[in-house]
Design an enzyme around this catalytic site. Structure first.
Site, PDB file in Angstrom:
ATOM      1  CB  CYS A  86      -0.906   0.032   1.218  1.00 48.71           C
ATOM      2  SG  CYS A  86      -2.105  -1.286   1.236  1.00 48.71           S
TER       3      CYS A  86
ATOM      4  CG  HIS B 236      -3.147   3.651   3.186  1.00 46.46           C
ATOM      5  ND1 HIS B 236      -3.452   3.554   1.851  1.00 46.46           N
ATOM      6  CD2 HIS B 236      -3.314   2.408   3.714  1.00 46.46           C
ATOM      7  CE1 HIS B 236      -3.775   2.298   1.576  1.00 46.46           C
ATOM      8  NE2 HIS B 236      -3.699   1.588   2.689  1.00 46.46           N
TER       9      HIS B 236
ATOM     10  CG  ASN C  64      -6.893  -0.322   1.684  1.00 43.74           C
ATOM     11  OD1 ASN C  64      -6.209   0.194   0.798  1.00 43.74           O
ATOM     12  ND2 ASN C  64      -6.361  -0.924   2.743  1.00 43.74           N
TER      13      ASN C  64
HETATM   14  O1  UT7 Z   1      -3.893  -1.264   3.586  1.00 41.91           O
HETATM   15  C1  UT7 Z   1      -3.155  -1.914   4.589  1.00 41.91           C
HETATM   16  C2  UT7 Z   1      -3.537  -1.436   5.867  1.00 41.91           C
HETATM   17  N1  UT7 Z   1      -4.753  -2.072   6.311  1.00 41.91           N
HETATM   18  C3  UT7 Z   1      -5.295  -1.626   7.405  1.00 41.91           C
HETATM   19  O2  UT7 Z   1      -4.802  -0.679   7.930  1.00 41.91           O
HETATM   20  C4  UT7 Z   1      -6.472  -2.358   8.011  1.00 41.91           C
HETATM   21  C5  UT7 Z   1      -6.308  -2.330   9.511  1.00 41.91           C
HETATM   22  N2  UT7 Z   1      -7.318  -3.029  10.263  1.00 41.91           N
HETATM   23  C6  UT7 Z   1      -8.618  -2.642  10.323  1.00 41.91           C
HETATM   24  O3  UT7 Z   1      -9.016  -1.713   9.660  1.00 41.91           O
HETATM   25  C7  UT7 Z   1      -9.526  -3.330  11.299  1.00 41.91           C
HETATM   26  O4  UT7 Z   1      -8.784  -4.135  12.177  1.00 41.91           O
HETATM   27  C8  UT7 Z   1     -10.633  -4.201  10.605  1.00 41.91           C
HETATM   28  C9  UT7 Z   1     -11.634  -3.312   9.906  1.00 41.91           C
HETATM   29  C10 UT7 Z   1      -9.976  -5.160   9.626  1.00 41.91           C
HETATM   30  C11 UT7 Z   1     -11.385  -5.027  11.655  1.00 41.91           C
HETATM   31  O5  UT7 Z   1     -11.966  -4.163  12.615  1.00 41.91           O
HETATM   32  P1  UT7 Z   1     -11.803  -4.482  14.157  1.00 41.91           P
HETATM   33  O6  UT7 Z   1     -12.569  -3.469  14.899  1.00 41.91           O
HETATM   34  O7  UT7 Z   1     -10.328  -4.594  14.445  1.00 41.91           O
HETATM   35  O8  UT7 Z   1     -12.540  -5.870  14.286  1.00 41.91           O
HETATM   36  P2  UT7 Z   1     -11.945  -7.255  14.788  1.00 41.91           P
HETATM   37  O9  UT7 Z   1     -11.037  -7.834  13.782  1.00 41.91           O
HETATM   38  O10 UT7 Z   1     -11.441  -7.063  16.185  1.00 41.91           O
HETATM   39  O11 UT7 Z   1     -13.262  -8.133  14.827  1.00 41.91           O
HETATM   40  C12 UT7 Z   1     -14.333  -7.856  15.749  1.00 41.91           C
HETATM   41  C13 UT7 Z   1     -15.443  -8.864  15.495  1.00 41.91           C
HETATM   42  C14 UT7 Z   1     -14.957 -10.312  15.421  1.00 41.91           C
HETATM   43  O12 UT7 Z   1     -15.922 -11.112  16.053  1.00 41.91           O
HETATM   44  P3  UT7 Z   1     -15.691 -11.646  17.560  1.00 41.91           P
HETATM   45  O13 UT7 Z   1     -14.425 -12.432  17.508  1.00 41.91           O
HETATM   46  O14 UT7 Z   1     -15.545 -10.400  18.397  1.00 41.91           O
HETATM   47  O15 UT7 Z   1     -16.914 -12.447  17.828  1.00 41.91           O
HETATM   48  C15 UT7 Z   1     -14.954 -10.624  13.950  1.00 41.91           C
HETATM   49  O16 UT7 Z   1     -15.180 -11.989  13.678  1.00 41.91           O
HETATM   50  O17 UT7 Z   1     -16.063  -8.597  14.228  1.00 41.91           O
HETATM   51  C16 UT7 Z   1     -16.118  -9.795  13.451  1.00 41.91           C
HETATM   52  N3  UT7 Z   1     -16.019  -9.443  12.049  1.00 41.91           N
HETATM   53  C17 UT7 Z   1     -17.082  -9.093  11.298  1.00 41.91           C
HETATM   54  N4  UT7 Z   1     -18.389  -9.002  11.613  1.00 41.91           N
HETATM   55  C18 UT7 Z   1     -19.212  -8.620  10.622  1.00 41.91           C
HETATM   56  C19 UT7 Z   1     -14.905  -9.362  11.271  1.00 41.91           C
HETATM   57  N5  UT7 Z   1     -15.241  -8.975  10.018  1.00 41.91           N
HETATM   58  C20 UT7 Z   1     -16.578  -8.810  10.023  1.00 41.91           C
HETATM   59  C21 UT7 Z   1     -17.499  -8.401   9.041  1.00 41.91           C
HETATM   60  N6  UT7 Z   1     -18.806  -8.311   9.383  1.00 41.91           N
HETATM   61  N7  UT7 Z   1     -17.137  -8.086   7.784  1.00 41.91           N
END
Ligand code: UT7
Length: 330
Positions: free
Chosen positions: A116, A256, A285
């Site tokens: 990225c 970004h 993204n």
């Molecule tokens: O370009 C390179 C750089 N990329 C980035 O900078 C991305 C960085 N990361 C992020 O933006 C975030 O970490 C995400 C958007 C990917 C995820 O958000 P988060 O608030 O960190 O969520 P999480 O991974 O902690 O997941 C929370 C919950 C999980 O469920 P449990 O384990 O709490 O029951 C996931 O399974 O949300 C669940 N989950 C979803 N639920 C509905 C993960 N993806 C989804 C989804 N829809 N699409």
């Protein structure tokens, strides 16, 4: 440190494919909701390339607009650098395909791999090439067809990415300070947190590798999030210091476009929320294209005007990160 020759951006362009995929559409593909995606990422929709559009097709569209905007001809371009993690093929470079499509027959061409962060790295490489007198005019493109490299059954990644391209033309000279010094960094010890593990020489193409879906992008979202906030915030401050500029003087910050919560966290830390640019809502993204698309839009919608100081900052796989400062001279 002053550049040997001043370097300016003389044209910008961007392109996103026609097809729009909304959060609502994603609800019928994976177990997710519009509400979850918007509240966790700030994304509403993303654009998806057609089956017959590869990264070079998107990049060529953006490049033509940047060249028109610069008021030059494609034959004036000495060098084309394409930043992409979704190249048309392993080789030849996507830059060579773009060259052929736009008729930049006097240019030499290569791709640059920094995930990225690629567009900012490529812009700094172009700046250095021009500053030292090696070339006069460089076309830098960030282009991605991310939709081919994500697992459409993995809700934690497939909702995050979109396709698109952005381009700039850099040239020696211009008004104001132009493209100034960048600060960039990398940490290969964290490569495993964001990668496409299969398909290369480490884990070559095989039935087994494909069955295990190793050819798709993998990400440890929470870890990436934390590092992205810290690295982009730190690097912006370092780049401002390196160029002798205070954050109060900056007219527009373009980070970004990976997640609005990352952008908000950086805004808060730097106290610049009123000048932070984001279009993540519309495009999600687009990896190395994100900064280039945002810069083009910010210029075209009047957010950036002549004499404004602009700070660009990126973070991506590798890990890689960086920030650049420029004075808009058009
Ligand atoms: O370009 C390179 C750089 N990329 C980035 O900078 C991305 C960085 N990361 C992020 O933006 C975030 O970490 C995400 C958007 C990917 C995820 O958000 P988060 O608030 O960190 O969520 P999480 O991974 O902690 O997941 C929370 C919950 C999980 O469920 P449990 O384990 O709490 O029951 C996931 O399974 O949300 C669940 N989950 C979803 N639920 C509905 C993960 N993806 C989804 C989804 N829809 N699409």
């Amino acid at each position: 440190m002053e550049p040997i020759r001043k370097v300016s951006i003389i044209g910008t362009g961007s392109y996103v494919p026609e097809k729009v995929l909304t959060n609502k559409d994603l609800e019928s593909i994976v177990d997710t909701t519009d509400e979850w995606i918007y509240s966790r990422t700030g994304m509403r929709e993303r654009h998806i390339a057609a089956a017959d559009q590869a990264a070079s097709d998107l990049g060529a569209e953006a490049a033509r607009k940047a060249i028109d905007d610069a008021g030059i001809s494609a034959e004036d371009v000495d060098l084309i650098i394409v930043a992409t993690l979704s190249p048309d093929m392993f080789f030849p470079s996507t830059a060579c395909f773009v060259q052929e499509k736009i008729g930049a027959k006097n240019a030499f061409c290569y791709d640059l791999g920094a995930a990225c962060s690629g567009f900012l790295y490529a812009m700094d490489t172009a700046r250095a090439q021009i500053a030292c007198g090696a070339v006069e005019t460089v076309l830098v493109i960030g282009t991605e067809k991310m939709s081919t490299f994500i697992d459409w059954e993995d809700r934690s990644t497939c909702i995050l990415f979109g396709d698109g391209a952005g381009a700039v033309v850099l040239q020696a000279g211009g008004e104001g300070r132009g493209v100034m010094q960048s600060v960039m960094g990398s940490d290969g010890s964290l490569a495993h947190l964001l990668s496409t593990p299969g398909g290369g020489s480490r884990n070559p193409i095989s039935h087994e590798m494909i069955d295990q879906k190793q050819h798709f992008l993998k990400m440890e979202g929470r870890d990436v999030f934390k590092h992205a906030v810290k690295r982009m915030g730190d690097t912006v401050l370092q780049a401002l210091e390196k160029n002798g500029i205070s954050s109060d003087e900056v007219g527009c910050f373009i980070p970004h476009q990976a997640n609005i919560r990352i952008i908000d966290a950086i805004s808060k830390r730097l106290g610049v929320a009123d000048r932070m640019y984001s279009n993540v809502e519309k495009y999600a993204n687009t990896s190395s294209a994100a900064l280039a698309i945002a810069l083009d839009e910010a210029v075209k919608d009047g957010t950036i005007s002549k004499g404004d100081l602009v700070v660009l900052t990126v973070f991506g796989g590798g890990f890689t990160w960086g920030a650049n400062v420029l004075e808009w001279g058009k």
